[in-house]
Design a protein around this motif. Sequence first.
Motif, PDB file in Angstrom:
ATOM      1  N   UNK A 132       0.829  -1.188   0.000  1.00 21.39           N
ATOM      2  CA  UNK A 132       0.000   0.000   0.000  1.00 21.39           C
ATOM      3  C   UNK A 132       0.869   1.245   0.000  1.00 21.39           C
ATOM      4  N   UNK A 133       1.939   1.197   0.828  1.00 21.09           N
ATOM      5  CA  UNK A 133       2.868   2.318   0.917  1.00 21.09           C
ATOM      6  C   UNK A 133       3.552   2.517  -0.428  1.00 21.09           C
ATOM      7  N   UNK A 134       3.947   1.395  -1.061  1.00 22.22           N
ATOM      8  CA  UNK A 134       4.628   1.491  -2.356  1.00 22.22           C
ATOM      9  C   UNK A 134       3.679   2.097  -3.401  1.00 22.22           C
ATOM     10  N   UNK A 135       2.422   1.662  -3.416  1.00 23.35           N
ATOM     11  CA  UNK A 135       1.451   2.208  -4.381  1.00 23.35           C
ATOM     12  C   UNK A 135       1.196   3.680  -4.101  1.00 23.35           C
ATOM     13  N   UNK A 136       1.146   4.024  -2.829  1.00 26.18           N
ATOM     14  CA  UNK A 136       0.915   5.409  -2.457  1.00 26.18           C
ATOM     15  C   UNK A 136       2.074   6.271  -2.946  1.00 26.18           C
ATOM     16  N   UNK A 138       4.015   5.642  -5.456  1.00 23.91           N
ATOM     17  CA  UNK A 138       3.947   5.715  -6.922  1.00 23.91           C
ATOM     18  C   UNK A 138       2.915   6.754  -7.356  1.00 23.91           C
ATOM     19  N   UNK A 139       1.757   6.767  -6.709  1.00 21.43           N
ATOM     20  CA  UNK A 139       0.733   7.753  -7.056  1.00 21.43           C
ATOM     21  C   UNK A 139       1.232   9.164  -6.792  1.00 21.43           C
ATOM     22  N   UNK A 140       1.904   9.333  -5.678  1.00 18.38           N
ATOM     23  CA  UNK A 140       2.437  10.660  -5.363  1.00 18.38           C
ATOM     24  C   UNK A 140       3.473  11.081  -6.397  1.00 18.38           C
ATOM     25  N   UNK A 141       4.288  10.140  -6.842  1.00 19.65           N
ATOM     26  CA  UNK A 141       5.294  10.461  -7.853  1.00 19.65           C
ATOM     27  C   UNK A 141       4.603  10.830  -9.160  1.00 19.65           C
ATOM     28  N   UNK A 142       3.562  10.082  -9.503  1.00 17.01           N
ATOM     29  CA  UNK A 142       2.848  10.369 -10.748  1.00 17.01           C
ATOM     30  C   UNK A 142       2.177  11.734 -10.666  1.00 17.01           C
ATOM     31  N   UNK A 143       1.575  12.006  -9.567  1.00 17.64           N
ATOM     32  CA  UNK A 143       0.900  13.290  -9.401  1.00 17.64           C
ATOM     33  C   UNK A 143       1.909  14.423  -9.421  1.00 17.64           C
ATOM     34  N   UNK A 144       3.024  14.229  -8.795  1.00 20.78           N
ATOM     35  CA  UNK A 144       4.076  15.253  -8.781  1.00 20.78           C
ATOM     36  C   UNK A 144       4.666  15.434 -10.176  1.00 20.78           C
ATOM     37  N   UNK A 145       4.822  14.347 -10.913  1.00 23.74           N
ATOM     38  CA  UNK A 145       5.405  14.469 -12.233  1.00 23.74           C
ATOM     39  C   UNK A 145       4.402  15.096 -13.205  1.00 23.74           C
TER      40      UNK A 145
END
Length: 148
Positions: A132-136, A138-145
């Motif tokens: 869950x932490x890893x997916x979270x 990844x989502x944060x990285x995608x949103x930031x990118x």
Amino acid sequence: MENLLYVSVAIVAVAFAVLVYYLIKTLIAMRITLDNVSSTVEGLQQQVDTITKESTELLHKTNLLADDIQRKSDSLNSIFSAAKDLGESVQRINYSVKRVSEAVSKKADEQSEQVAQAVKWGNVALQFWEKWQAKKDERNKKENSESF
């Protein structure tokens, strides 16, 4: 016959004189022997008195020693009694520790399967959390990118 009478009286007088001589000699020897016996008895009496005095002193010292030993023995009795009580207390403690140890061991054996299940569920929960932490992340990285 008168001569015979004088000779007889003379023989009796000589025999009596010889008898008196040997009787005196015997009495003198007897007196010497009795003097020796008397001095021996006096020496024995002195030795008996000395032995009696020493025996009395020895008996007195023996009684004092016996009293001293009795007092020391009585004082040691309390020490041995205390040691016995201490030994009994240690035995009771050992028995109690053994019972507790057996109870803990029995409980641990009974709950070891439950503990194993809890560890497995804990590992599963930890894996879910990591995923869950890893997916979270990844989502944060995608949103930031995407926002750049």
